[in-house]
Design a protein around this motif. Structure first.
Motif, PDB file in Angstrom:
ATOM      1  N   TRP A  28      73.082  40.977 -22.604  1.00  0.00           N
ATOM      2  CA  TRP A  28      71.856  40.657 -23.348  1.00  0.00           C
ATOM      3  C   TRP A  28      72.312  39.863 -24.555  1.00  0.00           C
ATOM      4  O   TRP A  28      72.846  40.413 -25.519  1.00  0.00           O
ATOM      5  CB  TRP A  28      71.168  41.952 -23.748  1.00  0.00           C
ATOM      6  N   SER A  30      72.299  37.323 -27.751  1.00  0.00           N
ATOM      7  CA  SER A  30      71.554  36.753 -28.873  1.00  0.00           C
ATOM      8  C   SER A  30      72.348  35.593 -29.458  1.00  0.00           C
ATOM      9  O   SER A  30      73.577  35.642 -29.561  1.00  0.00           O
ATOM     10  CB  SER A  30      71.266  37.807 -29.949  1.00  0.00           C
ATOM     11  N   PRO A  42      68.709  37.827 -21.202  1.00  0.00           N
ATOM     12  CA  PRO A  42      69.631  38.602 -20.367  1.00  0.00           C
ATOM     13  C   PRO A  42      70.252  37.757 -19.256  1.00  0.00           C
ATOM     14  O   PRO A  42      69.606  36.860 -18.708  1.00  0.00           O
ATOM     15  CB  PRO A  42      68.716  39.686 -19.776  1.00  0.00           C
ATOM     16  N   VAL A  86      72.908  46.868 -22.054  1.00  0.00           N
ATOM     17  CA  VAL A  86      71.509  47.298 -22.022  1.00  0.00           C
ATOM     18  C   VAL A  86      71.395  48.750 -21.593  1.00  0.00           C
ATOM     19  O   VAL A  86      71.748  49.108 -20.465  1.00  0.00           O
ATOM     20  CB  VAL A  86      70.679  46.413 -21.070  1.00  0.00           C
ATOM     21  N   MET A  94      64.564  44.369 -22.672  1.00  0.00           N
ATOM     22  CA  MET A  94      65.428  43.372 -22.043  1.00  0.00           C
ATOM     23  C   MET A  94      64.644  42.543 -21.034  1.00  0.00           C
ATOM     24  O   MET A  94      64.731  41.308 -21.012  1.00  0.00           O
ATOM     25  CB  MET A  94      66.609  44.073 -21.360  1.00  0.00           C
ATOM     26  N   SER A  97      62.335  40.038 -22.599  1.00  0.00           N
ATOM     27  CA  SER A  97      63.009  38.888 -23.204  1.00  0.00           C
ATOM     28  C   SER A  97      63.445  37.855 -22.172  1.00  0.00           C
ATOM     29  O   SER A  97      63.903  36.774 -22.532  1.00  0.00           O
ATOM     30  CB  SER A  97      64.225  39.349 -24.022  1.00  0.00           C
TER      31      SER A  97
END
Length: 202
Positions: A28, A30, A42, A86, A94, A97
């Motif tokens: 996951w 960022s 993800p 996760v 998750m 997103s």
């Protein structure tokens, strides 16, 4: 049954691979754009590939129209990313997103996912993530080189955040407390709580 992958359409090849190479851990990821917009997405083509230096590998496919995903753009531009694992508790966030948002729109904001600051890199972390790896970009390899449809992102781990709540009294990770989710085929997932032990022979 035998499958000749040279005769399969790309989507069929993906479906067979994704439903057999399981369970797959989920990265996951960022990132932060040069304009300061946070991104969160993800990826289940993900693995550890080296412990010295500690390096993780994330495969990021191009979009159907051939455009690069925001995650890859941001990593190329800034050289920084945070890779979270996760937990079952955060599986719904998750999944949310993963929605395709317009370029420049933050999944953190669109999905209501809280952040907390990182210490070594600029991209924010997912608040409450059991495990988060702050990473710097080691290298990016387009694949296949002649006509790439994905990019292999090699991410060197700078700092790991591990929630004390998932540790045993001896300071080791307890899979029952960690309770991660893994990707199966289609829309199926699994949890890591169903475990067994074997002693490796000497």
């Amino acid at each position: 049954m035998q499958l000749d992958f040279s005769r399969l359409a790309p989507l069929d090849a993906y479906r067979w691979l994704a439903s057999t190479i399981t369970p797959r851990p989920i990265a996951w990821v960022s990132t932060l754009s040069t304009d300061g917009v946070s991104n969160l997405a993800p990826f289940s083509f993900f693995q550890i590939i080296s412990d010295n230096p500690a390096t993780l590998l994330v495969n990021i496919n191009t979009r159907g129209d051939g455009q690069l995903k925001d995650t890859l753009r941001n990593v190329q531009d800034t050289g920084e990313l945070v890779i979270h694992l996760v937990s079952f508790e955060q599986a719904e966030d998750m999944n949310a997103s993963a929605a395709l948002l317009p370029h420049g729109e933050s999944e953190f904001e669109a999905c209501g996912i809280a952040t907390e600051p990182s210490l070594r890199v600029r991209p924010p972390r997912v608040q409450g993530a059991s495990v988060a790896f702050e990473c710097k970009l080691a290298e990016i390899q387009p694949y296949p080189r002649a006509n790439p449809n994905c990019h292999l992102v090699f991410a060197e781990v700078l700092l790991a955040h591990i929630d004390d709540a998932v540790l045993t009294e001896a300071g080791r990770v307890d899979p029952q407390r960690l309770d991660l989710v893994g990707r199966l085929g289609g829309s199926a997932y699994t949890r890591t709580r169903d475990t067994f032990n074997m002693v490796r022979p000497t």
